[in-house]
Design a protein around this motif. Structure first.
Motif, PDB file in Angstrom:
ATOM      1  N   GLU A  78      10.372  -5.844   9.601  1.00 30.31           N
ATOM      2  CA  GLU A  78      10.873  -6.951   9.079  1.00 30.31           C
ATOM      3  C   GLU A  78      12.516  -7.034   8.653  1.00 30.31           C
ATOM      4  OE1 GLU A  78       8.951  -8.087   6.129  1.00 30.31           O
ATOM      5  OE2 GLU A  78       7.020  -6.900   7.128  1.00 30.31           O
TER       6      GLU A  78
ATOM      7  N   ALA B  71      15.394  -8.517   3.791  1.00 28.98           N
ATOM      8  CA  ALA B  71      15.618  -7.273   2.675  1.00 28.98           C
ATOM      9  C   ALA B  71      15.996  -7.565   0.904  1.00 28.98           C
ATOM     10  CB  ALA B  71      16.283  -5.995   2.656  1.00 28.98           C
TER      11      ALA B  71
ATOM     12  N   ARG C 109      16.926  -1.768  10.463  1.00 30.18           N
ATOM     13  CA  ARG C 109      17.889  -1.284   9.512  1.00 30.18           C
ATOM     14  C   ARG C 109      18.953  -2.010   9.019  1.00 30.18           C
ATOM     15  NH1 ARG C 109      20.675   4.849  11.032  1.00 30.18           N
ATOM     16  NH2 ARG C 109      22.337   3.986  11.986  1.00 30.18           N
TER      17      ARG C 109
ATOM     18  N   SER D 184       4.911  -3.888   9.755  1.00 33.56           N
ATOM     19  CA  SER D 184       5.874  -4.251   8.928  1.00 33.56           C
ATOM     20  C   SER D 184       6.236  -2.561   8.598  1.00 33.56           C
ATOM     21  CB  SER D 184       5.145  -4.858   7.758  1.00 33.56           C
ATOM     22  OG  SER D 184       4.164  -4.148   6.943  1.00 33.56           O
ATOM     23  N   ASN D 185       5.746  -1.819   8.637  1.00 31.68           N
ATOM     24  CA  ASN D 185       6.045   0.128   7.465  1.00 31.68           C
ATOM     25  C   ASN D 185       6.204   0.946   8.420  1.00 31.68           C
ATOM     26  OD1 ASN D 185       6.196   0.470   5.032  1.00 31.68           O
ATOM     27  ND2 ASN D 185       4.248   1.757   5.523  1.00 31.68           N
TER      28      ASN D 185
ATOM     29  N   THR E 274      19.069   1.550   5.339  1.00 28.75           N
ATOM     30  CA  THR E 274      17.959   1.383   5.200  1.00 28.75           C
ATOM     31  C   THR E 274      17.014   0.975   6.156  1.00 28.75           C
ATOM     32  OG1 THR E 274      18.505   0.973   2.966  1.00 28.75           O
ATOM     33  CG2 THR E 274      16.521   0.480   3.065  1.00 28.75           C
ATOM     34  N   THR E 275      16.298   1.633   6.361  1.00 28.56           N
ATOM     35  CA  THR E 275      14.974   0.677   7.255  1.00 28.56           C
ATOM     36  C   THR E 275      14.292   0.406   7.028  1.00 28.56           C
ATOM     37  OG1 THR E 275      14.804   3.085   8.975  1.00 28.56           O
ATOM     38  CG2 THR E 275      13.357   1.584   8.530  1.00 28.56           C
ATOM     39  N   THR E 276      14.196  -1.234   7.435  1.00 27.72           N
ATOM     40  CA  THR E 276      12.760  -2.626   7.170  1.00 27.72           C
ATOM     41  C   THR E 276      12.467  -2.750   7.957  1.00 27.72           C
ATOM     42  OG1 THR E 276      14.153  -4.352   8.525  1.00 27.72           O
ATOM     43  CG2 THR E 276      14.544  -3.268   5.958  1.00 27.72           C
TER      44      THR E 276
ATOM     45  N   ASP F  97      11.899   4.874   0.852  1.00 30.57           N
ATOM     46  CA  ASP F  97      13.099   4.694   1.675  1.00 30.57           C
ATOM     47  C   ASP F  97      12.244   5.714   2.358  1.00 30.57           C
ATOM     48  OD1 ASP F  97      14.448   2.410   0.631  1.00 30.57           O
ATOM     49  OD2 ASP F  97      15.312   3.688  -0.806  1.00 30.57           O
TER      50      ASP F  97
END
Length: 693
Positions: free
Chosen positions: A227, A230, A204, A113-114, A222-224, A140
């Motif tokens: 996940e 967002a 992203r 997830s991260n 933006t990278t997730t 971010d």
């Protein structure tokens, strides 16, 4: 070197532990020496676009050929935090294609997830683990660690390796908001389906206001990570947005969702802020604190509130409008003086307009100086017992006094100072106060800083407070009483009617109507209570027996130092042996003609004294053994005491002398036992013993 092979029941659970361990090591080990890329270990794939910190030896465990292995090696971490989607050189360097050209073959890649964790192998017998993860400092920003093993003899099977050309392109599709949606909230959640292909590194997304199928946002992509959603907040109302999602593969290939088609949605048009009113302080209020709390109602549709406060009554902001974001209250800790009238206003604001509170009418309040003990420097010097009853409306907030009972600075703070002359316990309470209190006890350091000793918020289910405080001879204690600040919207102006008590007895509270009588006879030496350890107790609800009554009466007559004559060979009563604890007191009470016992030859020392009997005992003690009250007349003054009752004249005379007003409702309750708290009142009034405090 030795290779340790470990088989686990749950590979997935082990991997989760591995990820946690890797992040913990990379985030919290002491900083090492900053080195240039590949200057000390050319085998490690360290991007030349970054500076690296060498953390030295570290172990890693991961799956090779179906078994978990733990290997020794070296850990490096990139010094810089970077936006992975903005650092193209870094992304390209760690693509599977580039790493393959450097001799590193991919063994496995696992997104979470991260971040993402990848294992690579070099034919020279070296494994590396490359981990990208979201930094804690900025959501971010990305952080990067590279771990390189020592040379080993174990090698991954050919079938377990993942070569770059094995990555088959899949598809990706957006889910919500649906394309061309309207009336969408300004806080929206973007969602998409899972990428159907292999070799996924991360997801992203980009959102902007330009319909050109490009990411023109100043934020960029933006990278997730893994996940598939967002949360995007604070969008503009009534605005059309365009958005896209990409799956970024291990070889840095970007797969656009919906075959490259950007979707759009339009946020709902926002109505202007609705009407609202200011609530606290009440308009025209006086005697307010110089650390006031301004409170107002919520305004529908408002996204921000601004307030203004000044001293000119002209319905104009002569100072500055100050934002509280979305809060509907603000505490002013500075800038307000005493004995000054202030004028204030609040505005609800959003992108569609402004509404001024109360239809534009400004409100006012007038401040006052705080009470004399408003600060620790003005703390009242107190003893035991002690009572302080008064208004704390003008009392202020004190900085530096948060503790476990009051995480936010409390309102309406007042102070007391106590220095004991012996080691003992004292008992503090605020029972009878009309607001939610906190009691905090502090000691001072030489540099004037405070040490928290003990505190109490709510006592036994009520909003007032109490503390049993063990004190040390010669130590000065600073006692702070404040109104609890829950950090939520106040419903009334801070402060009110405070009732603060310091007591000698643990079981007689400050709001007990008998408290001051009990403290009075204790100070006069008439009683020492019913127990002394671990707390001093009075047992106020316990009935007084005839033995204890003898002591109460004789000490009241002769003083606290009085000791009756030795009992001698007998007490004069068959049921009171000479070794009875109250034998001498009982014999002396009879010798002074105050009692002749409960029947011929008997005293009944353990029998409780009734209120009728107490009338006789008290009047004889005050007026002498030969005293006879006046005739009762046509009534006694009490509905439950007829003129024919055996003690009617005594009861009527006791009331005539102001020693009793009965038990309530026009009654005397003559057959009810006298309790120890009632005894304190009887003695205090009969013998003129002052109430304390």
């Amino acid at each position: 070197m030795n290779t340790i092979v470990k088989k686990l029941d749950s590979p997935q659970r082990f991997f989760n532990l591995l990820v946690t361990f890797a992040l913990a090591v990379s985030l919290f080990v002491p900083m090492g020496e900053v080195v240039n890329a590949q200057s000390e270990n050319p085998q490690a794939p360290l991007s030349p676009d970054l500076l690296w910190t060498d953390y030295g030896g570290a172990e890693r465990a991961f799956l090779v050929n179906g078994e978990y292995v733990t290997l020794s090696g070296n850990l490096f971490r990139a010094v810089e935090e970077f936006g992975l989607d903005l650092s193209h050189e870094v992304a390209e360097y760690y693509s599977t294609i580039n790493l393959a050209e450097l001799g590193w073959e991919e063994v496995s890649t696992t997104p979470y997830s991260n971040g993402i964790s990848s294992i690579y192998f070099h034919p020279a017998g070296i494994f590396v683990q490359i981990e990208f993860f979201g930094c804690k400092t900025e959501s971010d920003a990305s952080c990067l660690t590279v771990w390189e093993s020592d040379p080993v003899t174990i090698m991954p099977d050919d079938v377990s390796r993942v070569s770059p050309e094995q990555q088959a392109l899949g598809t990706l599709s957006k889910s919500s908001p649906a394309n061309n949606s309207t009336n969408i909230d300004t806080n929206v959640t973007l969602t998409w389906a899972a990428y159907s292909g292999t070799g996924l590194s991360r997801y992203r997304y980009c959102i902007d206001k330009t319909d050109n199928s490009k990411c023109d946002s100043s934020v960029g992509w933006t990278t997730t990570w893994s996940e598939k959603s967002a949360n995007v907040t604070s969008l503009e109302a009534g605005t059309k947005y365009y958005w896209q999602v990409q799956a970024v593969l291990n070889d840095d290939t970007k797969v656009d969702a919906n075959n490259g088609a950007w979707w759009s949605f339009t946020t709902k048009v926002q109505s202007p802020p609705g009407s609202f009113s200011k609530t606290l302080p009440l308009n025209g209020a006086t005697g307010q604190s110089i650390t006031p709390v301004l409170v107002w109602q919520a305004s529908s549709n408002a996204t921000d509130y601004t307030y203004c406060i000044d001293t000119t009554n002209n319905n104009i902001c002569d100072s500055n409008w100050v934002s509280t974001s979305n809060k509907t209250f603000v505490t002013l800790l500075s800038g307000i003086g005493a004995n000054i009238t202030y004028y204030w206003q609040v505005r609800g604001v959003n992108s569609s307009g402004v509404y001024t509170g109360d239809g534009g009418a400004w409100s006012s309040f007038t401040t006052a100086s705080g009470p004399a003990n408003d600060t620790i420097a003005g703390a009242y010097v107190v003893g035991v017992p002690y009572e302080n009853v008064g208004s704390t409306t003008s009392a202020t907030i004190d900085g530096g006094t948060t503790n476990v009972c009051s995480s936010a600075l409390g309102f309406s703070s007042v102070w007391y100072k106590y220095t004991p002359l012996s080691n003992r316990k004292i008992y503090l309470d605020t029972f009878g106060t009309n607001y939610d209190t906190v009691i905090s006890v502090w000691t001072k350091n030489a540099n004037e800083t405070l040490n928290s000793v003990i505190c109490n918020d709510d006592s036994t289910g009520v909003s007032q407070s109490s503390i049993n405080l063990q004190v040390t001879n010669g130590t000065t204690y600073y006692i702070q009483v404040l109104q609890k600040n829950p950090g939520s919207i106040p419903v009334s102006s801070p402060g009110g009617a405070l009732a603060f008590h310091i007591r000698n007895f643990a079981d007689v509270l400050g709001n007990n109507g008998f408290w001051k009588y009990i403290e009075g006879i204790y100070a006069a030496g008439i009683t020492g209570g019913c127990a002394t350890s671990p707390d001093l107790l009075y047992c106020p609800k316990v009935s007084v027996d005839r033995a204890a009554m003898a002591v109460f009466l004789l000490k009241s007559i002769h003083g606290s130092a009085y000791i009756p004559p030795a009992v001698g060979a007998d007490t004069g009563f068959l049921d009171v042996p000479v070794n009875h604890w109250a034998a001498a007191w009982i014999k002396q009470l009879a010798a002074e003609g105050i009692t002749s016992g409960c029947s011929i030859g008997y005293y009944c020392p353990d029998v409780a004294v009734t209120r009728a009997q107490m009338a006789v005992f008290l009047l004889r003690s005050v007026h002498g053994a030969g005293y006879t009250p006046p005739a009762v007349g046509i009534d006694t003054g009490f509905s439950d005491v007829p003129t024919t009752y055996w003690a009617a004249a005594w009861i009527k005379q006791l009331a005539s002398e102001g020693i009793t007003s009965g038990c309530g409702g026009g009654q005397y309750c003559p057959e009810t036992n006298v309790t120890r708290e009632q005894m304190a009142v009887f003695l205090s009034k009969a013998f003129g013993i002052s109430m304390l405090p």
